[in-house]
Motif scaffolding. Structure first.
Motif, PDB file in Angstrom:
ATOM      1  N   GLN A   1     -49.791   5.958  63.830  1.00 26.95           N
ATOM      2  CA  GLN A   1     -48.508   5.339  64.167  1.00 26.95           C
ATOM      3  C   GLN A   1     -48.711   4.064  64.979  1.00 26.95           C
ATOM      4  O   GLN A   1     -48.033   3.058  64.758  1.00 26.95           O
ATOM      5  N   LEU A   2     -49.660   4.109  65.908  1.00 30.11           N
ATOM      6  CA  LEU A   2     -49.926   2.923  66.722  1.00 30.11           C
ATOM      7  C   LEU A   2     -50.498   1.791  65.868  1.00 30.11           C
ATOM      8  O   LEU A   2     -50.114   0.621  66.028  1.00 30.11           O
TER       9      LEU A   2
ATOM     10  N   HIS B   1     -53.024  15.800  66.278  1.00 31.22           N
ATOM     11  CA  HIS B   1     -52.010  15.041  67.025  1.00 31.22           C
ATOM     12  C   HIS B   1     -52.535  13.653  67.403  1.00 31.22           C
ATOM     13  O   HIS B   1     -51.830  12.646  67.212  1.00 31.22           O
ATOM     14  N   LEU B   2     -53.756  13.588  67.917  1.00 32.24           N
ATOM     15  CA  LEU B   2     -54.309  12.296  68.323  1.00 32.24           C
ATOM     16  C   LEU B   2     -54.429  11.347  67.136  1.00 32.24           C
ATOM     17  O   LEU B   2     -54.117  10.154  67.237  1.00 32.24           O
TER      18      LEU B   2
ATOM     19  N   THR C   1     -52.537   2.448  74.216  1.00 34.82           N
ATOM     20  CA  THR C   1     -51.105   2.496  74.507  1.00 34.82           C
ATOM     21  C   THR C   1     -50.663   3.926  74.786  1.00 34.82           C
ATOM     22  O   THR C   1     -49.705   4.146  75.547  1.00 34.82           O
ATOM     23  N   TYR C   2     -51.325   4.885  74.162  1.00 35.50           N
ATOM     24  CA  TYR C   2     -50.972   6.305  74.329  1.00 35.50           C
ATOM     25  C   TYR C   2     -51.969   6.939  75.311  1.00 35.50           C
ATOM     26  O   TYR C   2     -53.181   6.929  75.069  1.00 35.50           O
TER      27      TYR C   2
ATOM     28  N   VAL D   1     -50.901  10.099  66.071  1.00 36.77           N
ATOM     29  CA  VAL D   1     -50.430   9.047  66.976  1.00 36.77           C
ATOM     30  C   VAL D   1     -51.197   7.750  66.723  1.00 36.77           C
ATOM     31  O   VAL D   1     -50.616   6.657  66.718  1.00 36.77           O
TER      32      VAL D   1
END
Length: 202
Positions: A124-125, A117-118, A134-135, A121
């Motif tokens: 995507q970032l 998951h990390l 940001t996350y 993300v």
């Protein structure tokens, strides 16, 4: 000559560790491998606040206590990483190196969902040119990693000067996430084991 951490006879190794071949010409764990294993364990501790206890549980589950019987010995073995603030100038036998490898892989497997998951993300970032902070979960991981690294490693060593830089530490932490996910996959233990000696043997 420095003392060697006591090691059991090879024939006492659990089958999963005995299957990892001893590299030709290597009798103890190379310093680069000690550094790499300790970094991976540190990254796992930053992914999961309960990872330290999970590592000890994995030692029990895999019946590796013959080599690493308790928390103190586990800490002593990790302190054979030559770049720690508190380091032990003792050779690390290959049997204990195999046990650490198994711990990294087993704990990483139990964290596969969060690692995947990390990293998803993060991709995507990066595609949006946004920083990982940001996350919130990624920001928390990076913050823990920087604090743990600066607390445990000797930044006065010339090899670690680079990591006085905030961004360099972030990049190292993110690289370790990807390595842990590889460790968690099929043949992860073999991949990690051979990577530890890459360049160490002819």
């Amino acid at each position: 000559m420095p003392a060697t951490i006591e090691s059991p006879e090879v024939e006492l190794l659990p089958p999963m560790l005995a299957a990892l071949p001893d590299p030709q010409g290597v009798s103890v764990c190379p310093r680069r491998a000690r550094w790499q294993l300790d970094l991976l364990l540190l990254a796992l501790e930053c992914v999961d606040l309960h990872a330290s206890e999970l590592m000890l549980q994995v030692l029990r589950d895999l019946q590796l206590q013959v080599m690493i019987p308790n928390r103190v010995v586990f800490w002593q073995i990790r302190c054979t990483n030559p770049f720690r603030q508190i380091t032990q100038r003792t050779p690390l036998p290959l049997a204990e190196t195999k046990a650490l490898t198994a711990v990294v892989v087993q704990v990483a497997r139990r964290q596969t969902a969060i690692l995947r998951h990390l990293l998803l993300v993060l991709d995507q970032l990066q595609a949006q040119n946004l920083p990982p902070e940001t996350y919130a979960p990624l920001a928390d991981y990076l913050d823990r990693f920087r604090r743990h690294f600066r607390k445990r490693m000797n930044l006065q060593r010339s090899s670690l000067f680079l990591y006085k830089n905030h961004q360099a530490l972030n990049e190292l932490a993110l690289k370790l996430l990807a390595q842990l996910l590889l460790c968690a996959g099929t043949k992860g233990m073999e991949r990690l084991w051979f990577s530890l000696f890459d360049g160490e043997v002819s």
